[in-house]
Write a protein that holds these residues in place. Structure first.
Motif, short mmCIF file in Angstrom:
data_model
loop_
_atom_site.label_atom_id
_atom_site.label_comp_id
_atom_site.label_asym_id
_atom_site.label_seq_id
_atom_site.Cartn_x
_atom_site.Cartn_y
_atom_site.Cartn_z
N CYS A 1 27.13 -28.88 -16.02
CA CYS A 1 27.25 -30.14 -16.87
C CYS A 1 26.63 -29.89 -17.99
O CYS A 1 25.91 -28.90 -18.31
N GLY A 2 26.99 -30.53 -18.98
CA GLY A 2 26.46 -30.62 -20.38
C GLY A 2 26.50 -29.37 -21.21
O GLY A 2 27.76 -28.57 -20.85
N THR A 3 25.73 -29.11 -21.71
CA THR A 3 25.31 -27.67 -22.36
C THR A 3 25.84 -26.47 -21.42
O THR A 3 26.40 -25.55 -21.83
N SER A 4 25.38 -26.81 -20.16
CA SER A 4 25.73 -25.35 -19.24
C SER A 4 27.18 -25.40 -19.03
O SER A 4 27.86 -24.24 -18.94
N SER B 1 22.95 -23.88 -14.48
CA SER B 1 22.09 -25.08 -14.64
C SER B 1 20.62 -24.27 -15.20
O SER B 1 20.06 -23.87 -14.50
N GLN B 2 20.36 -24.94 -16.36
CA GLN B 2 18.96 -24.36 -16.78
C GLN B 2 17.84 -24.75 -15.76
O GLN B 2 17.23 -23.93 -15.55
N SER B 3 18.03 -26.19 -15.55
CA SER B 3 16.77 -26.50 -14.68
C SER B 3 17.00 -26.10 -13.10
O SER B 3 16.01 -26.04 -12.63
N THR C 1 19.81 -29.94 -11.47
CA THR C 1 20.95 -31.16 -11.92
C THR C 1 21.69 -31.62 -10.75
O THR C 1 22.30 -30.98 -10.07
N VAL D 1 14.25 -31.65 -24.58
CA VAL D 1 15.44 -32.50 -23.86
C VAL D 1 16.50 -31.58 -24.18
O VAL D 1 17.64 -31.36 -23.26
N VAL D 2 16.98 -31.21 -25.51
CA VAL D 2 18.06 -30.78 -25.81
C VAL D 2 18.09 -29.39 -25.50
O VAL D 2 17.10 -28.66 -25.52
N ALA D 3 19.14 -28.92 -24.72
CA ALA D 3 19.24 -27.29 -24.67
C ALA D 3 19.45 -26.46 -25.78
O ALA D 3 20.44 -26.76 -26.45
N LEU E 1 27.49 -32.02 -29.35
CA LEU E 1 26.57 -32.58 -28.42
C LEU E 1 25.22 -32.51 -29.15
O LEU E 1 24.49 -33.58 -28.89
N LYS E 2 24.92 -31.37 -29.58
CA LYS E 2 23.60 -31.21 -30.10
C LYS E 2 23.27 -32.19 -31.07
O LYS E 2 22.20 -33.12 -31.15
N GLU F 1 23.32 -35.93 -29.58
CA GLU F 1 22.19 -36.68 -28.48
C GLU F 1 20.98 -36.81 -29.07
O GLU F 1 19.80 -37.50 -28.58
N VAL G 1 18.38 -33.99 -15.02
CA VAL G 1 19.01 -35.16 -14.44
C VAL G 1 19.29 -35.07 -12.95
O VAL G 1 20.17 -34.50 -12.69
#
Ligand code: M6R
Length: 586
Positions: free
Chosen positions: A291-294, A335-337, A340, A386-388, A464-465, A468, A583
C-alpha cells in the motif's frame, strides 16, 4: 492505528507512559489519555488534541502510582473529543481500557449491557470492553476470568490493554493488531503497540500471537493462546537503540530520516536476500502486494521483473481480493511497518489459497514477518515520521537486489554498492537548490509530476510526499497520458516537475515537456542531460545514474522539496492531519 502503552513496576507509571506515548504518537494524534492506579483508585486524564498540548493543560505527571496505561488516538468510532479519548472506564471506574482496532460487534454487545443497567459515556466501540469486564466481575468471576470471558465475545480487530483496580496486574489481548510485551529490569513489565516506545527501558520483548490473552505483573507474563491454554511465546531481542528512534538534534523526524538515507541504505543494500531465492525460482505465478509508498516501490519491482521475463504484477493491498486469480503461488508483501491491515488481508487470502509469502519489511517481530514463509528486512532503522522516506529507498534497494540476484545481474549488483555514496552526494549537493525551489513554489496550489517507464512510480511517490504533508493538490502521470485529459488542467504558472533522465525515453519526455511549456506551465526538469534540464527555469542537474536506479536517486530531492514546502507553510511534516504511521484498519 492508535498507539498504546502500559507499565507496571517500581517507577512512576505516568512518567514511563508519557515518554512512551511521545514515541508512539505517530500512530494517531487527535486525542490522548492515561489511566494510573495509585493503590486505592484509578485516575484518568484524557482530552482531544496532541499529546504535548494535553500534557501542558492537564499535567499527566500528577498521576501517582506504579501501574498504568496510555493511548494516543486516530479516531474511527466517534469524533476526536475528550469523551471519546481513551482510556475508557466501566460504570464503577475500576476498569480502564485502551484499544487499537475496531470491535465490530460492539453495537449488539452494548444493547445487551445497557439492558443489564450499564451506562455508556462515549461513542466508541472500545468502551464495551470495560463494561463486559465489569459485568464478568459482577457475575462473580475473578478479574482474569472476566477479561478472558470478555475477550472471547469480541469480533473484529483489537490490541487491548486493561487495568483493573486492586489486581496489581495489567491484562492484554491481541487479534489483528500489533501488541508486544516488554521485559524490563527485575520487577517491571511493559506492553506497547510499538517497539520504539519501549527502547528506553528494554530491548527484550515477548511477541503475542493472534488470539492471545495475557497478564503481566511484576513477576513476569502469563500468556493464554486462542485455545485457552497457557502458552510459551517467542521472545525477541532487538538491536535498535533509543537514539535511532530519537530526533537527534533535527527539527523533525522527516528531515532526519531523509538525511540519514546514505547510512540507512548502506545497510539495506547489504540485506541477505538468499532465503527468498529458492521460492522465487520455483514460482510459477508471482505477484506483489503493498500500500501507499510501499506499493510504489513494488511498481518499480514490477518493471524490473517484467524486463527479466518473470512477470510480477503489483497490487494495492485493499484491491488484491478483487483482482486475484488465485493462481499466484508466491506473493511478495512489502510493508515498512509489517502491520498494514490491507496488506495483511491480502497475505492471508493468498495463504488460504496455498501461496507462499515473502515479506519485505523494516520491523523485526512485526505481524507480516511472523506470518510470512520468508522475511527480508530492509534494515533502515526505525522510521518515526508518518511519511515514508528512507523506507521507500530501503525497499527499492532490497527489491532491486532481489531482482538482480535472481537474474544474475552482476552490473546491477555492483551499481547497488554505489548507492550510499551517491545518495549522500545528491542530498548534500541539491539541498540548497531545493530550499530555493520550495520558497518559489510556496504559494502554488496544484502540482503535476510526470515521468515515463520505471520512473513513473517515482513521480507517483513524489506527488504522494507533497500532498500528504502540505495538503496541496499534486498528481502524477506518465508523460504520455497528459494529452489524454490532464493537460486541460495546465495553465500559466502551474508547476510541472518532470523526471527526464537521458536515455531511450528522453525524446518522448522532451515532447511532453514541450506540450506543458506550450500551455505556459512552469517546468522543473530533473535530468542529467543539460539540454533537457534547460527546458525548465528552475531545473535540477542530476548525476548520471544507472537507469533502473533513477527512482531511488531522483526521489531524494523531491522528498526534500515536500519537507521544505511543509515547513514553510508552517505545517507539521511528522504528523500530517488525518493520517497515522501504521494503518491497522481496513
Ligand atoms: O507500513 P506500510 O509500508 O505497509 O505502509 C503503507 C502506507 O500506509 C504508507 O506507505 C503510507 O502511504 C505513507 N504515509 C506514505 O508516506
Amino acid at each position: 492505528m492508535c498507539g498504546i502503552i502500559g507499565y507496571i513496576g517500581p517507577k512512576k507509571a505516568s512518567q514511563v507512559i508519557l515518554s512512551g506515548l511521545q514515541k508512539v504518537e505517530y500512530r494517531g494524534y487527535d486525542s490522548a489519555g492515561m489511566a494510573v492506579f495509585d493503590g486505592s483508585k484509578v485516575s484518568v486524564i484524557k482530552d482531544a488534541g496532541k499529546l504535548g498540548a494535553i500534557h501542558a493543560k492537564h499535567d499527566f505527571l500528577k498521576l501517582e502510582g506504579g501501574i498504568g496505561l496510555g493511548h494516543t488516538r486516530w479516531a474511527t468510532h466517534g469524533l476526536p473529543c475528550e469523551r471519546n479519548a481513551h482510556p475508557h472506564a466501566d460504570c464503577s471506574g475500576k476498569v480502564a481500557v485502551v484499544h487499537n482496532g475496531i470491535i465490530e460487534n460492539h453495537r449488539a454487545l452494548k444493547e445487551e449491557m445497557v439492558k443489564k443497567g450499564h451506562h455508556f459515556s462515549s461513542d466508541t466501540d472500545t468502551e464495551i470492553v470495560a463494561h463486559l469486564v465489569e459485568q464478568g466481575m459482577n457475575d462473580g468471576r475473578s478479574a482474569e476470568a472476566a477479561v478472558r470471558a470478555a475477550v472471547a465475545r469480541l469480533d473484529g480487530a483489537y490490541a487491548l490493554g486493561i487495568l483493573i483496580a486492586g489486581t496489581n496486574a495489567l491484562y492484554l489481548a491481541r487479534r489483528h493488531a500489533p501488541l508486544i510485551i516488554g521485559q524490563g529490569k527485575a520487577g517491571e513489565m511493559f506492553f506497547s503497540s510499538d517497539i520504539p516506545a519501549l527502547l528506553e527501558y528494554t530491548r527484550d520483548f515477548i511477541l503475542l500471537n493472534e488470539g492471545d490473552v495475557a497478564r503481566i505483573d511484576p513477576r513476569g507474563a502469563i500468556v493464554w493462546g486462542a485455545d485457552g491454554h497457557e502458552a510459551k511465546r517467542e521472545t525477541l531481542h532487538v538491536d535498535w537503540t533509543p537514539q535511532m528512534a530519537a530526533k537527534g538534534g533535527y527539527e523533525h523526524f522527516m528531515l532526519k530520516e531523509i538525511l540519514e538515507q546514505p547510512a540507512a541504505l548502506s545497510s539495506a543494500v547489504s540485506a541477505d536476500v538468499s532465503a527468498a531465492l529458492p521460492i522465487l525460482r520455483a514460482s510459477k505465478q508471482l505477484a506483489l502486494v503493498a500500500c501507499g509508498t510501499s506499493y510504489y516501490a513494488g511498481l518499480v519491482f514490477q518493471y524490473l521483473m517484467h524486463r527479466q521475463g518473470k512477470p510480477c504484477a503489483a497490487y494495492i493491498g485493499s484491491e488484491y481480493s478483487s483482482w486475484t486469480t488465485g493462481q499466484e503461488d508466491v506473493l511478495i508483501a512489502v510493508s515498512q511497518s509489517g502491520e498494514t491491515a490491507d496488506t495483511l488481508g491480502a497475505v492471508r487470502l493468498a495463504k488460504e489459497k496455498g501461496a507462499k509469502i515473502i515479506a519485505i519489511t523494516n520491523v523485526v517481530g512485526s505481524t507480516l514477518s511472523r506470518e510470512a514463509d520468508v522475511t527480508l528486512f530492509i534494515g533502515v532503522g526505525p522510521e518515526v515520521g508518518v511519511v515514508a522516506t528512507k523506507s521507500f529507498t530501503g525497499q527499492l534497494c532490497v527489491l532491486c537486489k532481489l531482482a538482480y540476484t535472481l537474474g544474475a545481474n552482476k552490473q546491477g549488483l555492483a551499481d547497488l554498492k554505489q548507492i550510499p555514496s551517491l545518495s549522500a552526494k545528491i542530498l548534500e549537493g541539491k539541498h540548497a537548490d531545493i530550499q530555493k525551489l520550495a520558497k518559489a513554489f510556496i504559494k502554488r496550489r496544484d502540482f503535476f509530476f510526470i515521468a515515463r517507464g520505471i520512473n513513473y512510480p517515482c513521480a507517483l511517490e513524489a506527488a504522494l510526499k507533497l500532498k500528504e504533508i502540505t495538503y496541496l493538490h499534486a498528481e502524477a502521470y506518465p508523460g504520455g497520458e497528459l494529452k489524454h485529459g490532464p493537460l486541460s488542467m495546465l495553465e500559466k504558472g502551474v508547476p510541472v516537475i518532470a523526471l527526464a533522465p537521458a536515455g531511450p525515453l528522453a525524446p518522448k519526455m522532451e515532447s511532453n515537456i514541450k506540450e506543458c511549456k506550450a500551455r505556459e506551465a512552469e517546468l522543473v526538469v530533473l535530468s542529467d542531460d543539460e539540454a533537457m534540464r534547460a527546458e525548465g527555469a528552475r531545473s535540477l542537474l542530476m548525476p548520471t545514474v544507472p537507469p533502473e536506479l533513477v527512482p531511488l536517486y531522483y526521489i531524494l530531492p523531491l522528498q526534500l522539496l515536500a519537507y521544505h514546502m511543509t515547513v514553510l507553510a508552517d505545517k507539521d511534516p511528522d504528523q500530517p492531519r488525518n493520517l497515522a504511521k501504521s494503518v491497522t484498519v481496513e
